[in-house]
Design an enzyme around this catalytic site. Structure first.
Site, PDB file in Angstrom:
ATOM      1  N   GLY B  30     -17.198 -28.786   7.202  1.00  0.00           N
ATOM      2  CA  GLY B  30     -17.149 -28.037   8.457  1.00  0.00           C
ATOM      3  C   GLY B  30     -17.059 -28.912   9.693  1.00  0.00           C
ATOM      4  O   GLY B  30     -16.793 -28.423  10.782  1.00  0.00           O
ATOM      5  N   CYS B 238      -1.775   0.056  -1.191  1.00  0.00           N
ATOM      6  CA  CYS B 238      -0.468  -0.512  -0.880  1.00  0.00           C
ATOM      7  C   CYS B 238       0.624   0.468  -1.267  1.00  0.00           C
ATOM      8  O   CYS B 238       0.606   1.048  -2.361  1.00  0.00           O
ATOM      9  CB  CYS B 238      -0.299  -1.824  -1.643  1.00  0.00           C
ATOM     10  SG  CYS B 238       1.398  -2.438  -1.655  1.00  0.00           S
ATOM     11  N   CYS B 241       2.487  -1.199  -4.511  1.00  0.00           N
ATOM     12  CA  CYS B 241       1.820  -1.488  -5.783  1.00  0.00           C
ATOM     13  C   CYS B 241       0.492  -0.774  -5.907  1.00  0.00           C
ATOM     14  O   CYS B 241      -0.215  -0.952  -6.887  1.00  0.00           O
ATOM     15  CB  CYS B 241       1.621  -2.995  -5.939  1.00  0.00           C
ATOM     16  SG  CYS B 241       0.246  -3.633  -4.973  1.00  0.00           S
ATOM     17  N   CYS B 263       1.120  -4.782   0.741  1.00  0.00           N
ATOM     18  CA  CYS B 263       0.359  -6.023   0.614  1.00  0.00           C
ATOM     19  C   CYS B 263       0.977  -7.114   1.482  1.00  0.00           C
ATOM     20  O   CYS B 263       2.189  -7.333   1.430  1.00  0.00           O
ATOM     21  CB  CYS B 263       0.395  -6.528  -0.826  1.00  0.00           C
ATOM     22  SG  CYS B 263      -0.500  -5.507  -1.973  1.00  0.00           S
ATOM     23  N   CYS B 269       1.459  -8.613  -4.764  1.00  0.00           N
ATOM     24  CA  CYS B 269       2.125  -7.320  -4.862  1.00  0.00           C
ATOM     25  C   CYS B 269       3.138  -7.346  -6.018  1.00  0.00           C
ATOM     26  O   CYS B 269       3.199  -6.425  -6.838  1.00  0.00           O
ATOM     27  CB  CYS B 269       2.817  -7.016  -3.542  1.00  0.00           C
ATOM     28  SG  CYS B 269       3.227  -5.289  -3.297  1.00  0.00           S
TER      29      CYS B 269
END
Lengths: 256, 293, 364
Positions: B30, B238, B241, B263, B269
């Site tokens: 970080g 979606c 899909c 997606c 997808c």
């Protein structure tokens, strides 16, 4: 009793120019010390050295910390000093703009120190903020307004609330009533006096206004040209000034 | 592969310099490591940091996947993929599962990443405190001293004004309880995925910073106890899909403003459609293949 | 029915082909050669070399041709190319005092040893369009003063220095920092600032320099000296143990003489601002000197007036046009995902606001 703050031989030069020289004093818990003098007398330099905003050339500023007892804050590592300055210390600037975040709401301003020390409950932060707004006589429905929408007096009261929210043990104030109208000044002084008494605060107040110290300070230190010329109980110094400069200072006020 | 340039464009010395920064980043999760970002043959702000990190990580045996907005065929993703095909000659793939190095802008793939994968994020502004404090000198000090009160002031202000934390992407996270980090402008929907098995590397070219999140590092999205972080996401499936757990892009279909959500992760997808899932506006995969042929 | 959009790859190829066609333009008109650009658009070439940080007029001319005359794009091409070059070492400091000046003027002294040389300047041209040029003008022949081989022209600030009137800059043999090899860390040394400024965008440096004249970090500058000409670049070859001349480059140098009130400890003295740019660009050299001087406020113990030109972090982080143009233009890249997230948020907030209003209405 251990002094809350023990100041020894603080000197500060700007190149060849003297800021302040060999200033020493003790401040006991619950005590308010006033430092008076004209501009250029070194009182603001001194205050900045005490509060860690400037590094003095010589001297020690020993603070009685909660955990480790008396410690020199000048040689203390910066993280520790900064932690101190957002928990046990507070600094009230003459200009509220220097002490507030002008683009953050009043509630956020008061809440910042709480969040800085790890408070993570929005509801609690907000209720403490509302409580403090109430204490400094700012209406609760202003909690989400920004300080830029406030009057000068309100801004100064908000700055005080923002500083006092973590229950600091020592407050530094730099001309807290400077730049305000006389009537607003009186109200602010009343409020400050109330808070000091109620919370048992210890404070160092720098001002050129003798009325401020008469109301707030237990003891007084008079500075001129970087030196302390007189110290004593406030009433004693004001009613029976010994040093020629203090006499001048007191008489000049009386003439007004 | 173009032999006028070194493997993966950068010279070996520069790659070593970047690897040193990466190792430091992994060692201090970080923490933003300054590095001497080079001028790349693509504009700053267009993934120069990610490209340099990818260049420093690639080996000839790697398979590279590049996505932008979750998709492999967005123009900038195409451009970066071609760059590495040309300068490194590595294998490329659209398939998340096959890739060993994935460079991304703005998304984390839906499919879980594994321990033998590296995901490289393109970062525009690495400093999570930047919009609260414009000065680099000051923000570095704030990180050093762990002074993160201001970050919470921002979240407080959001709730006071909107009743919510109104940050929807580039949502700040706390890494391993120490550094507050900008996860790059991924939607906050992706934040929970950041505790993952793969190594996550972040490159900000213009701002000259590299940072890292090693596998299985603790990543906490900042919040309040009484206003906990919510990842959000679309409420419907979606259109192609029917995935219910995927981040969706909304498209305007016609002049009357009809919408469709699909997606954003195009490979996810495709994988689902290949497996036979069909959304409300999709057609079974077989038919599509025949049409295309 | 909807099939996910594909074809980014093809679109890019087509775009590049189109761009190339436009670059060439009308094929009935003869193509420009690199040599033509180099000799007839020399000031564009100079700018590309200066901001590209690479002294190579032919490459700069090529970049200008390839970028259709977009100089920032050309600078970008040069910078990207420059990255791939190995670095052999640092040269010895160039000696601008030994410059073969084609131009050398001082605004502080009417006459100086070595004389004032006006040189090829636009300064006193009347800015009237010369229509003869449109009809392919005939080249004029000039009588040239002060060119190569002439006497050495000492720096004018050296004369001030003889009286101790101007601050002396301490010399150093240390290799200056290089921000193309090390990340920029603040506070920056003056050498690093100067490097950033000489590579910096001409427009930015000009605007900042201008702002100091208008009172934002004012520093009362005189152009002590401005000189343009060729200098030798020497490099010490360790195997030989002495320096050899490896190239000759053209540079513009400006030294400003600025007032300094003095302090308790130091008597009043003049101070300096410094600008040095590849090629002929006195506009940039003067602006750079103004800005350099403004940035020295801390070192000289002056007040910070919170002016942009005094703000090292502001100036250094924003003077590079390649960084700036990339980041400014990147917002045209797809941001569907982030925008989607914002869309959801705004919808939620609006819905809540509408519901709250409705409840309030109902309660009335």
């Amino acid at each position: 009793m251990t002094p809350l703050l023990k100041v020894e031989n603080i000197s500060k030069y700007y190149g060849n120019r003297l800021g302040c020289r060999n200033v020493s004093f003790d401040l006991y818990p619950g005590e308010v010390l006033g430092i008076v003098g004209e501009s250029g007398s070194g009182k603001s330099t001194l205050l900045n050295c005490l509060a860690g905003h400037q590094e003095p050339d010589t001297g020690e500023v020993i603070f009685d910390t909660r955990v480790d007892g008396p410690k020199d804050t000048i040689t203390m590592p910066e993280p520790e000093r900064r932690m101190l300055s957002r928990t046990d210390w507070a600094f009230v600037h003459q200009n509220p703009r220097d002490g507030l975040r002008m683009s953050v709401s009043a509630g956020g301003n008061v809440g910042e120190r709480l969040m800085a020390v790890g408070e993570r409950h929005y509801g609690n932060i907000r209720s403490v903020a509302l409580d403090w707004l109430d204490k400094v006589e700012i209406s609760e429905d202003r909690v989400d307004d920004r300080p830029s929408e406030f009057s000068g007096g309100m801004q100064q009261r908000l700055q005080i609330a923002r500083n006092l929210v973590t229950a600091p043990r020592l407050i530094f104030m730099d001309e807290p009533t400077g730049g305000l109208d006389v009537s607003v000044q009186a109200r602010l002084l009343d409020l400050l006096r109330g808070l000091v008494r109620e919370l048992g605060l210890s404070a160092v107040v720098v001002t050129h206004d003798l009325a401020v110290v008469r109301l707030l300070a237990d003891r007084l230190m008079v500075m001129k040209d970087g030196h302390v010329v007189e110290t004593g109980l406030t009433d004693q110094v004001l009613d029976d000034p010994q040093h020629a400069y203090t006499q001048l200072l007191v008489s000049s006020v009386l003439q007004v | 592969m173009n032999s006028e340039y070194n493997f993966a464009y950068l010279d070996e010395q520069t790659k070593r310099m970047i690897r040193r920064a990466l190792l430091k980043g992994v060692a201090i999760p970080g923490y933003q490591v300054p590095f001497a970002s080079r001028e790349m043959p693509m504009p700053y702000g267009w993934g120069t940091g990610g490209v340099q990190v990818t260049a420093a990580c690639l080996t000839p045996d790697d398979t590279l996947k590049v996505i932008d907005q979750g998709a492999d065929d967005t123009t900038n993703a195409v451009s970066i993929r071609k760059f590495f095909e040309k300068t490194a000659g590595v294998a490329v793939s659209d398939e998340t599962a096959k890739a060993t190095v994935i460079q991304t802008r703005h998304r984390i793939p839906e499919r879980d990443l594994s321990e033998n994968q590296i995901i490289v994020y393109q970062v525009p502004i690495p400093e999570p405190l930047r919009f609260l404090e414009p000065r680099e000198t000051e923000t570095r000090k704030m990180h050093a001293l762990e002074e993160y009160g201001l970050m919470h002031v921002k979240l407080y202000e959001d709730i006071a004004r909107h009743g919510h934390i109104a940050t929807s992407y580039a949502y700040p996270v706390m890494i391993e309880g120490r550094y507050v980090m900008d996860p790059s402008p991924i939607p906050k929907f992706d934040n929970p995925k950041m505790e993952m098995a793969a190594l996550q590397l972040f490159g900000a070219g213009r701002e000259q910073r590299i940072y890292a999140v090693p596998p299985y590092t603790k990543v906490v999205s900042l919040d309040f106890e009484d206003y906990p972080f919510e990842k959000g996401g679309a409420t419907q499936g979606c259109g192609l899909c029917d995935a219910q757990d995927s981040y969706l892009d909304e498209m305007i279909m016609d002049d009357s403003g009809a919408r469709m959500s699909v997606c954003s992760d195009s490979d996810y997808c495709r994988e689902r459609r290949d497996a036979g899932y069909v959304g409300e506006m999709g057609v079974p995969q077989k038919t599509v293949t025949e049409d295309a042929a | 029915m909807y099939v996910a959009v594909k074809g980014g790859e093809k679109a890019i190829d087509n775009a590049h082909a189109w761009l190339d066609e436009l670059r060439r333009g009308d094929t009935d008109i003869p193509e420009m050669s690199i040599a033509q650009i180099r000799s007839q658009l020399a000031l564009s070439v100079d700018r590309v070399m200066a901001e590209g940080s690479l002294y190579d007029p032919d490459l700069a001319a090529l970049a200008i041709k390839q970028s259709r005359g977009d100089l920032i794009e050309a600078i970008f091409l040069i910078r990207a190319y420059r990255t791939t070059l190995p670095r052999f070492g640092g040269s010895a400091p160039i000696k601008t005092a030994d410059m073969a000046c084609m131009r050398r003027i001082s605004a502080t002294f009417k006459d100086v040893p070595g004389g004032q040389v006006l040189g090829p300047t636009f300064d006193y041209t009347h800015r009237l369009l010369d229509f003869k040029l449109a009809a392919e003008g005939v080249p004029s022949k000039a009588e040239k003063a002060g060119v190569v081989g002439d006497e050495v022209k000492p720096h004018i600030t050296d004369f001030l220095n003889q009286e101790g009137l101007i601050q002396t800059e301490p010399g150093s043999d240390a290799t200056p920092p290089d921000l193309t090899r090390e990340p920029l860390e603040l506070p920056a040394s003056r050498a690093l600032r100067l490097q950033a400024l000489t590579r910096g965008d001409e427009g930015f440096v000009l605007g900042m320099g201008y702002s100091t004249q208008r009172g934002y970090g004012r520093n009362h500058a005189f152009v002590g000296e401005l000189r343009i000409g060729d200098v030798a670049v020497e490099m010490e070859i360790p195997e030989l143990g002495f320096s050899v001349e490896i190239a000759e480059i053209e540079v513009s140098e400006c030294e400003t003489v600025n007032q300094f009130a003095g302090s308790k400890t130091e008597p009043p003295q003049f101070t300096r601002g410094y600008g040095l740019v590849f090629g002929q660009s006195e506009r940039k050299a003067i602006s750079m000197a103004l800005l350099d001087r403004a940035l020295r406020w801390k070192e000289l113990g002056e007040d910070n007036s919170d002016s942009p030109a005094q703000d090292e972090e502001f100036v250094l982080y924003h003077c590079d046009n390649i960084q700036a143009t990339g980041f400014v233009e990147h917002i045209k890249l797809p941001h569907y995902v982030d925008f989607q997230a914002e869309l959801e948020l705004v919808r939620t907030l609006r819905k809540e606001a509408t519901e709250a209003n409705a409840q309030r209405e109902a309660a009335k």
